[in-house]
Scaffold this active site. Structure first.
Site, PDB file in Angstrom:
ATOM      1  N   ASP A   1      -2.372  10.845  -5.140  1.00  0.00           N
ATOM      2  CA  ASP A   1      -2.999  11.862  -5.996  1.00  0.00           C
ATOM      3  C   ASP A   1      -3.965  12.764  -5.240  1.00  0.00           C
ATOM      4  O   ASP A   1      -4.440  12.442  -4.159  1.00  0.00           O
ATOM      5  CB  ASP A   1      -3.797  11.172  -7.096  1.00  0.00           C
ATOM      6  CG  ASP A   1      -5.055  10.499  -6.544  1.00  0.00           C
ATOM      7  OD1 ASP A   1      -4.936   9.673  -5.617  1.00  0.00           O
ATOM      8  OD2 ASP A   1      -6.163  10.825  -7.012  1.00  0.00           O
TER       9      ASP A   1
ATOM     10  N   LYS B   1      -0.757   6.888   8.552  1.00  0.00           N
ATOM     11  CA  LYS B   1      -1.321   8.000   9.340  1.00  0.00           C
ATOM     12  C   LYS B   1      -1.889   7.405  10.636  1.00  0.00           C
ATOM     13  O   LYS B   1      -3.080   7.110  10.727  1.00  0.00           O
ATOM     14  CB  LYS B   1      -2.446   8.698   8.568  1.00  0.00           C
ATOM     15  CG  LYS B   1      -1.991   9.519   7.379  1.00  0.00           C
ATOM     16  CD  LYS B   1      -3.191  10.269   6.787  1.00  0.00           C
ATOM     17  CE  LYS B   1      -2.887  10.871   5.448  1.00  0.00           C
ATOM     18  NZ  LYS B   1      -4.102  11.367   4.767  1.00  0.00           N
TER      19      LYS B   1
ATOM     20  N   ARG C   1       0.411  12.255  -9.098  1.00  0.00           N
ATOM     21  CA  ARG C   1       1.036  10.937  -8.892  1.00  0.00           C
ATOM     22  C   ARG C   1       2.467  10.904  -9.420  1.00  0.00           C
ATOM     23  O   ARG C   1       3.287  10.115  -8.977  1.00  0.00           O
ATOM     24  CB  ARG C   1       0.247   9.843  -9.619  1.00  0.00           C
ATOM     25  CG  ARG C   1      -1.159   9.633  -9.089  1.00  0.00           C
ATOM     26  CD  ARG C   1      -1.710   8.316  -9.618  1.00  0.00           C
ATOM     27  NE  ARG C   1      -3.157   8.197  -9.483  1.00  0.00           N
ATOM     28  CZ  ARG C   1      -3.787   7.787  -8.393  1.00  0.00           C
ATOM     29  NH1 ARG C   1      -3.106   7.489  -7.308  1.00  0.00           N
ATOM     30  NH2 ARG C   1      -5.102   7.684  -8.364  1.00  0.00           N
TER      31      ARG C   1
ATOM     32  N   GLU D   1       0.838  -1.205   0.000  1.00  0.00           N
ATOM     33  CA  GLU D   1       0.000   0.000   0.000  1.00  0.00           C
ATOM     34  C   GLU D   1       0.870   1.251   0.000  1.00  0.00           C
ATOM     35  O   GLU D   1       1.944   1.267   0.604  1.00  0.00           O
ATOM     36  CB  GLU D   1      -0.892   0.019   1.251  1.00  0.00           C
ATOM     37  CG  GLU D   1      -2.318  -0.432   1.006  1.00  0.00           C
ATOM     38  CD  GLU D   1      -3.147   0.580   0.199  1.00  0.00           C
ATOM     39  OE1 GLU D   1      -2.573   1.341  -0.615  1.00  0.00           O
ATOM     40  OE2 GLU D   1      -4.366   0.601   0.392  1.00  0.00           O
ATOM     41  N   ASP D   2       0.400   2.305  -0.637  1.00  0.00           N
ATOM     42  CA  ASP D   2       1.095   3.584  -0.586  1.00  0.00           C
ATOM     43  C   ASP D   2       0.960   4.212   0.802  1.00  0.00           C
ATOM     44  O   ASP D   2       1.916   4.669   1.396  1.00  0.00           O
ATOM     45  CB  ASP D   2       0.575   4.544  -1.670  1.00  0.00           C
ATOM     46  CG  ASP D   2      -0.954   4.664  -1.681  1.00  0.00           C
ATOM     47  OD1 ASP D   2      -1.636   3.903  -0.963  1.00  0.00           O
ATOM     48  OD2 ASP D   2      -1.465   5.516  -2.422  1.00  0.00           O
TER      49      ASP D   2
ATOM     50  N   ASP E   1      -4.545   4.983   6.055  1.00  0.00           N
ATOM     51  CA  ASP E   1      -5.134   6.157   6.705  1.00  0.00           C
ATOM     52  C   ASP E   1      -6.144   5.629   7.740  1.00  0.00           C
ATOM     53  O   ASP E   1      -5.759   5.205   8.825  1.00  0.00           O
ATOM     54  CB  ASP E   1      -5.752   6.996   5.574  1.00  0.00           C
ATOM     55  CG  ASP E   1      -6.454   8.251   6.011  1.00  0.00           C
ATOM     56  OD1 ASP E   1      -6.389   8.613   7.180  1.00  0.00           O
ATOM     57  OD2 ASP E   1      -7.090   8.896   5.161  1.00  0.00           O
TER      58      ASP E   1
ATOM     59  N   PHE F   1      -3.242  15.804   4.491  1.00  0.00           N
ATOM     60  CA  PHE F   1      -3.399  15.319   3.120  1.00  0.00           C
ATOM     61  C   PHE F   1      -2.119  15.564   2.320  1.00  0.00           C
ATOM     62  O   PHE F   1      -1.593  16.673   2.286  1.00  0.00           O
ATOM     63  CB  PHE F   1      -4.590  15.992   2.423  1.00  0.00           C
ATOM     64  CG  PHE F   1      -4.847  15.395   1.078  1.00  0.00           C
ATOM     65  CD1 PHE F   1      -5.482  14.167   0.961  1.00  0.00           C
ATOM     66  CD2 PHE F   1      -4.404  16.025  -0.085  1.00  0.00           C
ATOM     67  CE1 PHE F   1      -5.693  13.579  -0.276  1.00  0.00           C
ATOM     68  CE2 PHE F   1      -4.618  15.444  -1.323  1.00  0.00           C
ATOM     69  CZ  PHE F   1      -5.255  14.226  -1.423  1.00  0.00           C
TER      70      PHE F   1
HETATM   71  P1  IMP Z   1      -7.913   4.276   4.117  1.00  0.00           P
HETATM   72  O1  IMP Z   1      -8.897   3.296   3.548  1.00  0.00           O
HETATM   73  O2  IMP Z   1      -8.598   5.409   4.823  1.00  0.00           O
HETATM   74  O3  IMP Z   1      -6.853   3.628   4.979  1.00  0.00           O
HETATM   75  O4  IMP Z   1      -7.210   4.991   2.903  1.00  0.00           O
HETATM   76  C1  IMP Z   1      -6.360   4.328   2.083  1.00  0.00           C
HETATM   77  C2  IMP Z   1      -6.279   4.934   0.695  1.00  0.00           C
HETATM   78  O5  IMP Z   1      -6.736   6.293   0.637  1.00  0.00           O
HETATM   79  C3  IMP Z   1      -4.836   4.965   0.289  1.00  0.00           C
HETATM   80  O6  IMP Z   1      -4.473   3.780  -0.371  1.00  0.00           O
HETATM   81  C4  IMP Z   1      -4.771   6.165  -0.622  1.00  0.00           C
HETATM   82  O7  IMP Z   1      -5.070   5.759  -1.940  1.00  0.00           O
HETATM   83  C5  IMP Z   1      -5.844   7.091  -0.116  1.00  0.00           C
HETATM   84  N1  IMP Z   1      -5.257   8.145   0.739  1.00  0.00           N
HETATM   85  C6  IMP Z   1      -5.211   8.184   2.098  1.00  0.00           C
HETATM   86  N2  IMP Z   1      -4.612   9.286   2.540  1.00  0.00           N
HETATM   87  C7  IMP Z   1      -4.240   9.985   1.434  1.00  0.00           C
HETATM   88  C8  IMP Z   1      -3.549  11.240   1.244  1.00  0.00           C
HETATM   89  O8  IMP Z   1      -3.146  11.966   2.168  1.00  0.00           O
HETATM   90  N3  IMP Z   1      -3.354  11.611  -0.055  1.00  0.00           N
HETATM   91  C9  IMP Z   1      -3.782  10.865  -1.117  1.00  0.00           C
HETATM   92  N4  IMP Z   1      -4.427   9.698  -0.982  1.00  0.00           N
HETATM   93  C10 IMP Z   1      -4.655   9.254   0.288  1.00  0.00           C
HETATM   94 MG    MG Z   2      -4.356   3.617  -2.392  1.00  0.00          MG
END
Ligand code: IMP
Ligand code: MG
Length: 181
Positions: free
Chosen positions: A164, A136, A170, A104-105, A108, A157
């Site tokens: 992106d 995060k 990206r 995963e990048d 969050d 963010f």
């Molecule tokens: P989660 O499901 O809330 O853990 O979010 C995961 C996905 O949301 C990541 O794989 C990202 O693609 C996107 N994401 C979360 N935070 C950011 C951010 O700060 N910038 C851009 N994309 C984000």
């Molecule tokens: Mg993602």
């Protein structure tokens, strides 16, 4: 300082490319240690689109035979999660009985991770490890273990290095953060 403007928002430099590469070197070394001597072919599961650049860098550093598989998960619109995670492209191959390393990048809230792990358990995988470039921690609200973390960051963010804002940014080599007003 080279600020950049994307649509209506201004972003400022945050994590330089070299630091990201250092984080990737670190998690790759941990994975290599844990998977040393593997007699199977573990799968690196790239979560499109955000993890594409991270996964490319990570895989070049893995020193055991491994296979790349992808799937696309979508949850973010603009600068926040919708709270609803959708699988918008299926797994490129069956993962039944395989050992999987999720790449995963950024993690969050963790909702995407929970959704992926559910898909993998329904697939009947043998084992799952989770690897993320960025985490995060303050925003995380799930119990899933994250095995490999490149770097913890505050709940702001960001974009660049695969991440992106409405599909732009990206291609930036460094990571930028949304400017605080
Ligand atoms: P989660 O499901 O809330 O853990 O979010 C995961 C996905 O949301 C990541 O794989 C990202 O693609 C996107 N994401 C979360 N935070 C950011 C951010 O700060 N910038 C851009 N994309 C984000
Ligand atoms: Mg993602």
């Amino acid at each position: 300082m080279n600020k950049i403007k994307i649509y209506d928002k201004t972003f400022v430099p945050y994590i330089p490319h070299d630091e990201l590469i250092g984080c990737i070197d670190k998690v790759a070394a941990q994975i290599n240690r844990d998977f040393a001597g593997a007699t199977d072919v573990p799968v690196v599961l790239c979560i499109l689109n955000g993890a594409v650049i991270f996964t490319g860098e990570l895989m070049q550093r893995l020193d055991f035979p491994c296979q790349l598989v992808t799937t696309k998960m979508t949850s973010y619109v603009g600068t926040s999660t919708t709270g609803e995670v959708k699988q918008t492209l299926p797994l490129t191959t069956s993962l039944k009985g395989r050992r999987v390393i999720i790449a995963e990048d950024i993690i969050d809230t963790g909702l995407t991770l929970v959704a992926i792990k559910k898909i993998l358990s329904e697939e009947g995988v043998a084992d799952v490890k989770v690897c993320t470039m960025l985490f995060k921690k303050e925003a995380y609200r799930c119990d899933e273990t994250i095995d490999y973390i490149g770097k913890e960051i505050p709940n702001r963010f960001i974009l660049g290095f695969g991440l992106d804002y409405n599909e732009l940014g990206r291609n930036l080599k460094d990571i930028y953060v949304l400017e605080e007003d």
